[in-house]
Scaffold this active site. Structure first.
Site, PDB file in Angstrom:
ATOM      1  N   ASN A 219       0.842  -1.197   0.000  1.00  0.00           N
ATOM      2  CA  ASN A 219       0.000   0.000   0.000  1.00  0.00           C
ATOM      3  C   ASN A 219       0.874   1.244   0.000  1.00  0.00           C
ATOM      4  O   ASN A 219       2.092   1.142   0.052  1.00  0.00           O
ATOM      5  CB  ASN A 219      -0.978  -0.017   1.186  1.00  0.00           C
ATOM      6  CG  ASN A 219      -0.249  -0.032   2.510  1.00  0.00           C
ATOM      7  OD1 ASN A 219       0.423   0.930   2.870  1.00  0.00           O
ATOM      8  ND2 ASN A 219      -0.348  -1.146   3.241  1.00  0.00           N
ATOM      9  N   ALA A 283       1.569   1.528  11.650  1.00  0.00           N
ATOM     10  CA  ALA A 283       1.808   0.907  10.343  1.00  0.00           C
ATOM     11  C   ALA A 283       0.489   0.623   9.631  1.00  0.00           C
ATOM     12  O   ALA A 283      -0.532   0.351  10.261  1.00  0.00           O
ATOM     13  CB  ALA A 283       2.574  -0.399  10.529  1.00  0.00           C
ATOM     14  N   ASP A 287      -3.864  -6.175   4.991  1.00  0.00           N
ATOM     15  CA  ASP A 287      -4.855  -7.045   5.642  1.00  0.00           C
ATOM     16  C   ASP A 287      -4.688  -8.506   5.226  1.00  0.00           C
ATOM     17  O   ASP A 287      -4.988  -9.407   5.992  1.00  0.00           O
ATOM     18  CB  ASP A 287      -6.273  -6.569   5.298  1.00  0.00           C
ATOM     19  CG  ASP A 287      -6.560  -5.238   5.970  1.00  0.00           C
ATOM     20  OD1 ASP A 287      -6.244  -5.122   7.162  1.00  0.00           O
ATOM     21  OD2 ASP A 287      -7.059  -4.318   5.295  1.00  0.00           O
ATOM     22  N   ASP A 316      -3.348  -9.547  13.118  1.00  0.00           N
ATOM     23  CA  ASP A 316      -3.625  -8.167  13.523  1.00  0.00           C
ATOM     24  C   ASP A 316      -2.668  -7.826  14.668  1.00  0.00           C
ATOM     25  O   ASP A 316      -2.875  -8.245  15.812  1.00  0.00           O
ATOM     26  CB  ASP A 316      -5.090  -8.040  13.956  1.00  0.00           C
ATOM     27  CG  ASP A 316      -5.464  -6.589  14.175  1.00  0.00           C
ATOM     28  OD1 ASP A 316      -4.618  -5.818  14.688  1.00  0.00           O
ATOM     29  OD2 ASP A 316      -6.596  -6.213  13.815  1.00  0.00           O
ATOM     30  N   ILE A 317      -1.613  -7.105  14.329  1.00  0.00           N
ATOM     31  CA  ILE A 317      -0.530  -6.861  15.294  1.00  0.00           C
ATOM     32  C   ILE A 317      -1.032  -6.052  16.487  1.00  0.00           C
ATOM     33  O   ILE A 317      -0.740  -6.367  17.647  1.00  0.00           O
ATOM     34  CB  ILE A 317       0.649  -6.154  14.588  1.00  0.00           C
ATOM     35  CG1 ILE A 317       1.167  -7.053  13.459  1.00  0.00           C
ATOM     36  CG2 ILE A 317       1.768  -5.815  15.574  1.00  0.00           C
ATOM     37  CD1 ILE A 317       2.141  -6.406  12.511  1.00  0.00           C
ATOM     38  N   LYS A 352     -10.329  -4.351  19.468  1.00  0.00           N
ATOM     39  CA  LYS A 352      -8.912  -4.714  19.458  1.00  0.00           C
ATOM     40  C   LYS A 352      -8.298  -4.643  20.849  1.00  0.00           C
ATOM     41  O   LYS A 352      -7.150  -5.021  21.043  1.00  0.00           O
ATOM     42  CB  LYS A 352      -8.141  -3.802  18.498  1.00  0.00           C
ATOM     43  CG  LYS A 352      -8.613  -3.911  17.050  1.00  0.00           C
ATOM     44  CD  LYS A 352      -7.536  -3.486  16.079  1.00  0.00           C
ATOM     45  CE  LYS A 352      -8.067  -3.521  14.660  1.00  0.00           C
ATOM     46  NZ  LYS A 352      -6.989  -3.519  13.661  1.00  0.00           N
TER      47      LYS A 352
END
Ligand code: C5P
Length: 418
Positions: A219, A283, A287, A316-317, A352
């Site tokens: 990206n 960051a 995905d 998903d960090i 999250k």
């Protein structure tokens, strides 16, 4: 003898005078510094010489003025020998050079070689001051630890009115007195910095997920925001590990930078950096990644049918760090939303399990965010949401760092009371 004179007595000040009509006020400043007992050495830039003469500066500071033509010695020694460095007036050009590490004359080389923060008194036309380029430079300089005094609002020499006049010499003198007082402590002072002793990890940039040896899914993230946050946390005393995907930015000074490519590598590096007090996930992690990575370049098919590329979800960090057994005390994430900003960002924060979210709207306005120098974010926590108004990414980094420092200060007070 008042406190001011006591603090400044026998101190050695390096004053840089750059181009601007306000340079005449620097003569008064030299007089005040001398009266307070300082030794004053002056660098007069080529621009400065258009406004005041080397002779009048030398006469007032009782030392030969340092100019491009006269000074042949080691510029490193100049900044090391000074107790404090003052730049008054600081032109837009000098600010831009300092912010970007240019060193093409005596003043800029001396400032880049300096081991201490400077006190900077900008002076320029109000449009030049409010220009986003100057404002971004100012935020950068602040994030390096420099202190800015002024400029003030008023009538300009060019006949216009606005913010851009250099602060009065007496104000600047007060500023330098405060700075010297603080740095009876060594320069860039660890013990006086609010995040001294804290550890932080910051993720930044995009991730690249390889399809084959030459292609990847990626990206457009530039890493500007994450890198600015890492630099600001370090400038406030934190020990910072920056884990970045591929970007063209230089590694920030004073930060341990780890370069990764994929989301999986970023996660491994983050987990390795634990335990830390603070995690900021800036960051733009891809995905998905290709379910299978080909060892050889995928060939075009004869009939022109494009290949089917199966994708798998990336870790998903932010979520993993927020639920980790070594969870940082404060976890901050980002959210780019196209609608219902606060509601969606808050939902993301809860889902999250992170503490704060910096959220911004994308797609509805002309604002692009990716690669831009400015952004408009909201800080969303369990109890509040604050509109931070549009500002540079450096300013966002500084403000976030100040919020983080406040958080830990309040927490320390509460912990002590229990
Ligand atoms: O889910 P979304 O991508 O909108 O979440 C954005 C936030 O989550 C950012 O803080 C980003 O750094 C983080 N994130 C992550 N790992 C992912 C996806 C997002 O750390 N795989």
């Amino acid at each position: 003898m008042n406190t001011m004179t006591q603090t400044l007595e026998n101190k050695s000040i390096l004053l840089v005078i750059s181009g601007g009509i306000a340079a005449y006020k620097s003569l008064e400043l030299i007089r005040l510094l001398k009266k307070a007992g300082c030794t004053v050495r002056c660098i007069l830039t080529k621009g400065g010489q258009q406004f005041v003469t080397p002779l009048s500066v030398s006469a007032l500071c009782e030392h030969e003025v340092l100019t491009e033509d006269t000074y042949k010695m080691d510029h490193i020694h100049l900044s090391r020998a000074a107790d404090a460095i003052l730049i008054a007036p600081a032109s837009a050009d000098l600010l831009a050079k300092m912010a970007n590490g240019l060193a093409d004359d005596l003043a800029t080389a001396t400032l880049l070689a300096s081991d201490k923060p400077a006190l900077i008194a900008p002076a320029m036309n109000h449009k030049m001051w409010s220009h986003p380029a100057t404002q971004t430079n100012i935020e950068k300089l602040k994030s390096y630890g420099h202190q800015i005094i002024g400029p003030e609002e008023g009538d300009m020499a060019c006949g216009e009115h606005g913010i851009g006049r250099m602060s009065e010499p007496s104000e600047i003198l007060r500023g330098i007195e405060e700075q010297i007082h603080r740095s009876s402590l060594p320069p860039f002072l660890p013990s006086s910095l609010p995040l001294q002793g804290r550890t932080a990890l910051v993720t930044s940039g995009p991730t690249y997920e390889p399809l084959d040896p030459v292609r990847f899914i990626g990206n457009r993230s530039s890493g500007k925001q994450g890198h600015a946050i890492a630099a600001a946390l370090a400038a406030h005393g934190a020990s910072v590990t920056l884990i970045t995907g591929p970007v063209t930015l230089p590694d920030p000074a004073g930060v341990t930078t780890i370069h990764v490519e994929t989301a999986a590598e970023m996660l491994t590096a983050c987990e390795k950096a634990l335990p830390v007090d603070i995690a900021v996930c800036a960051a733009a992690v891809a995905d998905w990644s290709p379910a299978e990575q080909q060892d050889h370049k995928i060939k075009k098919r004869k009939r022109g049918n494009p290949p089917d590329i199966a994708l798998k979800e990336n870790p998903d960090i932010l979520k993993i760090l927020s639920n980790h057994k070594n969870r940082p005390a404060l976890v901050v994430g980002f959210a780019a939303e196209t609608k219902n900003l606060i509601e969606n960002a808050n939902e993301k924060r809860t889902r999250k399990n992170c503490d704060w979210i910096l959220a911004n709207i994308v797609g509805q306005t002309t604002q692009k965010t990716f690669g831009e120098d400015r952004n408009h974010v909201y800080l969303i926590t369990a109890s509040t949401n604050e509109d931070w108004q549009p500002m540079s990414k450096h300013a966002i980094a500084t403000r976030l760092t100040e919020e983080i420092a406040n958080y830990f200060e309040t927490k320390a007070i509460q912990d002590a009371a229990e």
